[in-house]
Design an enzyme around this catalytic site. Structure first.
Site, PDB file in Angstrom:
ATOM      1  N   HIS A  25       0.836  -1.198   0.000  1.00 56.24           N
ATOM      2  CA  HIS A  25       0.000   0.000   0.000  1.00 56.24           C
ATOM      3  C   HIS A  25       0.876   1.256   0.000  1.00 56.24           C
ATOM      4  CE1 HIS A  25      -3.798   2.188   0.943  1.00 56.24           C
ATOM      5  NE2 HIS A  25      -2.936   3.076   1.453  1.00 56.24           N
ATOM      6  N   GLU A  26       1.798   1.326   0.939  1.00 62.09           N
ATOM      7  CA  GLU A  26       2.648   2.512   1.038  1.00 62.09           C
ATOM      8  C   GLU A  26       3.642   2.585  -0.116  1.00 62.09           C
ATOM      9  OE1 GLU A  26       1.891   4.837   2.995  1.00 62.09           O
ATOM     10  OE2 GLU A  26       0.393   3.679   4.078  1.00 62.09           O
ATOM     11  N   HIS A  29       1.964   4.150  -3.086  1.00 63.01           N
ATOM     12  CA  HIS A  29       1.952   5.614  -3.025  1.00 63.01           C
ATOM     13  C   HIS A  29       3.308   6.179  -3.446  1.00 63.01           C
ATOM     14  CE1 HIS A  29      -1.954   5.927  -1.243  1.00 63.01           C
ATOM     15  NE2 HIS A  29      -1.617   5.456  -0.048  1.00 63.01           N
TER      16      HIS A  29
END
Length: 216
Positions: A25-26, A29
Site C-alpha cells: 500500500h505505502e 503511493h
C-alpha cells in the site's frame, strides 16, 4: 476476551498478509509519486518493498494486536504515511488522485497474489483447513478490506484525498479539516454501519477469487 490460543493462531495467520498489505500500500503511493515527478518518498527511503521502512510501532504493531486480543470485528492498522510534495507534480489535482489510488491498488495486487497462492496450495493437495490455505484466504480478504477502508471518503484516508480534488478550494479545505476526527468517524461506521465495509469487501474478495478460479 477471546481465547489466547486462538488469538495466537490468528496472529500466525495474519502476520504475512498484514505486512504485505501495508508494505505494498505505502510502496504504491511512493512509486506513483516518484513516477509523477515527486522524489520526496524516494529521498526518505520509502520507495521500498522492505516492510521495516513502512512500519509504525503503534499503527502496524500495537493496534492490530489490540484488535485481535479484544475481539474487535475488523483487523485494523496502518503504516507510516508516505511523504508527498504535490508542488512537484505537473498536474496537481490529477496526480494527487493517482497517488492516492495507487495505495489501494497495491492491496488489489496483494489480494490477487494470495488468490494464486490459494490456487497453487489447493492444487498441491492442501485443504481449506491447512495453515497455508488459511493464510491465503486471509490475505485475500484482508487486502480487500484494506482497499475498501482506504477508499472511504473520509479524510485523511485515500478516498478523502480523492474527493478533495474534485471540490472547490475553499470547500476542500473545510472538508479536509475533519481529518483529525477521521479515525473516530471510521470507528463509528464500524460500530453502527459495518455493512458499508463488509459488503464491498466480500464482493471484491469474491470477484478476485472467481477471476483466479478459486473457492472462498
Amino acid at each position: 476476551m477471546p481465547d489466547i490460543g486462538a488469538s495466537l493462531h490468528l496472529i500466525s495467520v495474519m502476520a504475512l498478509p498484514f505486512l504485505l498489505a501495508v508494505t505494498l500500500h505505502e510502496a504504491g503511493h511512493a512509486l506513483a509519486a516518484y513516477r509523477l515527478g515527486d522524489r520526496t518518498a524516494q529521498a526518505a527511503g520509502r520507495l521500498s518493498l522492505n516492510p521495516l521502512v513502512h512500519v509504525d510501532p503503534f499503527g502496524t504493531v500495537a493496534i492490530p494486536l489490540i484488535a485481535i486480543f479484544t475481539g474487535f470485528p475488523f483487523l485494523i492498522g496502518y503504516a507510516k504515511p508516505v511523504p508527498v510534495d504535490p508542488r512537484n507534480f505537473k498536474k496537481t489535482r490529477r496526480d494527487i488522485v493517482l497517488v492516492a489510488l495507487a495505495g489501494p491498488f497495491g492491496n488489489v495486487v496483494v489480494a490477487v497474489f494470495f488468490a494464486y497462492v490459494l490456487r497453487f496450495a489447493l492444487g498441491a493437495g492442501f485443504t481449506q483447513d491447512d495453515w497455508v490455505t488459511n493464510v491465503a484466504v486471509f490475505g485475500i480478504f484482508l487486502n480487500c478490506l484494506f482497499m475498501v477502508f482506504n477508499l472511504l471518503p473520509i479524510p485523511p484516508l485515500d478516498g478523502g484525498a480523492v474527493v478533495a480534488q474534485f471540490l472547490p478550494s475553499d470547500l476542500a479545505i473545510r472538508y479536509q479539516s475533519i481529518a483529525p476526527f477521521g479515525f473516530l468517524i471510521l470507528m463509528g461506521i464500524i460500530i453502527v454501519a459495518r455493512d458499508v465495509i463488509i459488503a464491498p469487501t466480500m464482493f471484491f474478495a469474491g470477484l478476485i477469487a472467481a477471476l483466479v478460479g478459486v473457492p472462498l
